[in-house]
Design an enzyme around this catalytic site. Structure first.
Site, PDB file in Angstrom:
ATOM      1  N   LYS A  11      -0.541   4.846   4.499  1.00 32.62           N
ATOM      2  CA  LYS A  11      -1.449   3.910   5.165  1.00 32.62           C
ATOM      3  C   LYS A  11      -0.929   3.593   6.559  1.00 32.62           C
ATOM      4  O   LYS A  11       0.234   3.226   6.736  1.00 32.62           O
ATOM      5  CB  LYS A  11      -1.613   2.632   4.358  1.00 32.62           C
ATOM      6  CG  LYS A  11      -2.665   1.684   4.944  1.00 32.62           C
ATOM      7  CD  LYS A  11      -3.006   0.559   3.993  1.00 32.62           C
ATOM      8  CE  LYS A  11      -4.014  -0.418   4.602  1.00 32.62           C
ATOM      9  NZ  LYS A  11      -5.287   0.244   4.963  1.00 32.62           N
ATOM     10  N   HIS A  37       0.837  -1.200   0.000  1.00 30.34           N
ATOM     11  CA  HIS A  37       0.000   0.000   0.000  1.00 30.34           C
ATOM     12  C   HIS A  37       0.869   1.247   0.000  1.00 30.34           C
ATOM     13  O   HIS A  37       2.084   1.176   0.198  1.00 30.34           O
ATOM     14  CB  HIS A  37      -0.930   0.026   1.219  1.00 30.34           C
ATOM     15  CG  HIS A  37      -2.101  -0.888   1.111  1.00 30.34           C
ATOM     16  ND1 HIS A  37      -2.046  -2.213   1.486  1.00 30.34           N
ATOM     17  CD2 HIS A  37      -3.371  -0.679   0.666  1.00 30.34           C
ATOM     18  CE1 HIS A  37      -3.222  -2.779   1.279  1.00 30.34           C
ATOM     19  NE2 HIS A  37      -4.042  -1.878   0.776  1.00 30.34           N
TER      20      HIS A  37
END
Length: 243
Positions: free
Chosen positions: A150, A146
């Site tokens: 995040k 990600h």
């Protein structure tokens, strides 16, 4: 016309959801919440109601869609209870007490929580249930990637995939979890089943956040037809496909 409010409307997912709502003639973008003290300047097409008070938003909505933080999600869910509004959350990282709080709210309103709203991930979980038993003796690893902003690692989706495999095998096998935080990657999950002489790899790649927003809006429409309770992506998929 379904009136939709967006919790955390200035965030990445909030903006994506708001854009889809604004472009759908069957939906009305009723408002959104921003962080207290926010000086964010709204886009010209945004709703008049931008507030830091979840109660103000819930009072004018049929459903609130939330991609924020566990603490913020609980505040918005409580506001939905107070105003008889449905609640959809794609927030991850809830602890046991926070999850129990959502369960309590679900006694009063239709409430939908999913670690990932992608229909592709939902289909992947269906495949994993079969593979986990067919390849019961194989080692399993999950690698998720990600964007660098995040907060949780492993991702809620990676944990959900690992849980799906464990439940299918009727035990808690060692699923090797690896997390990477690189650039602006919106989400990539790879599941690898390996034995001594072969390997099977399945990968879901999100090319943007739109698929998550589409799934959240499908969940919102689904909730409007449901009695109070806590719903999940498997129930939505069953409703969409008929099985």
């Amino acid at each position: 016309m379904m009136r939709v409010g967006v919790a955390g409307i200035a965030g990445r997912m909030g903006r994506t959801v708001a854009g889809l709502v604004d472009g759908d003639p069957e939906l009305q973008l009723a408002g959104g919440t921003v962080r207290p003290g926010s000086t964010y300047v709204a886009d010209a097409w945004w709703p008049d109601l931008l507030t830091d008070q979840p109660d103000e938003l819930a009072a004018v909505c049929d459903v609130i869609i939330d991609f924020s933080t566990p603490e913020s999600a609980l505040r918005h869910a409580a506001a939905c209870v107070a105003h008889g509004c449905c609640f959809v959350s794609g927030t991850t990282g809830f602890d046991a007490n926070q999850s129990a709080g959502l369960d309590a709210h679900a006694l009063r309103i239709p409430l939908f929580v999913a670690a990932n709203f992608s229909l592709g991930i939902a289909a992947l979980r269906q495949a994993l249930r079969r593979l986990a038993t067919t390849l019961a003796a194989y080692d399993v690893a999950i690698i998720e990637t990600h964007h660098t902003a995040k907060r949780d690692a492993p991702s809620g989706t990676a944990l959900l995939l690992a849980e799906t495999i464990s439940e299918a095998r009727g035990a808690a096998p060692a699923v090797d979890l690896h997390s990477l935080r690189l650039g602006g990657q919106p989400g990539r999950h790879t599941v690898r089943f390996a034995a001594g002489d072969e390997e099977l790899t399945l990968t879901h790649q999100a090319f943007g956040r739109r698929s998550y927003a589409v799934g959240a809006l499908l969940a919102a429409r689904f909730l409007l037809r449901q009695p109070p309770g806590r719903y999940d992506i498997d129930q939505l998929l069953a409703d969409l496909t008929g099985y």
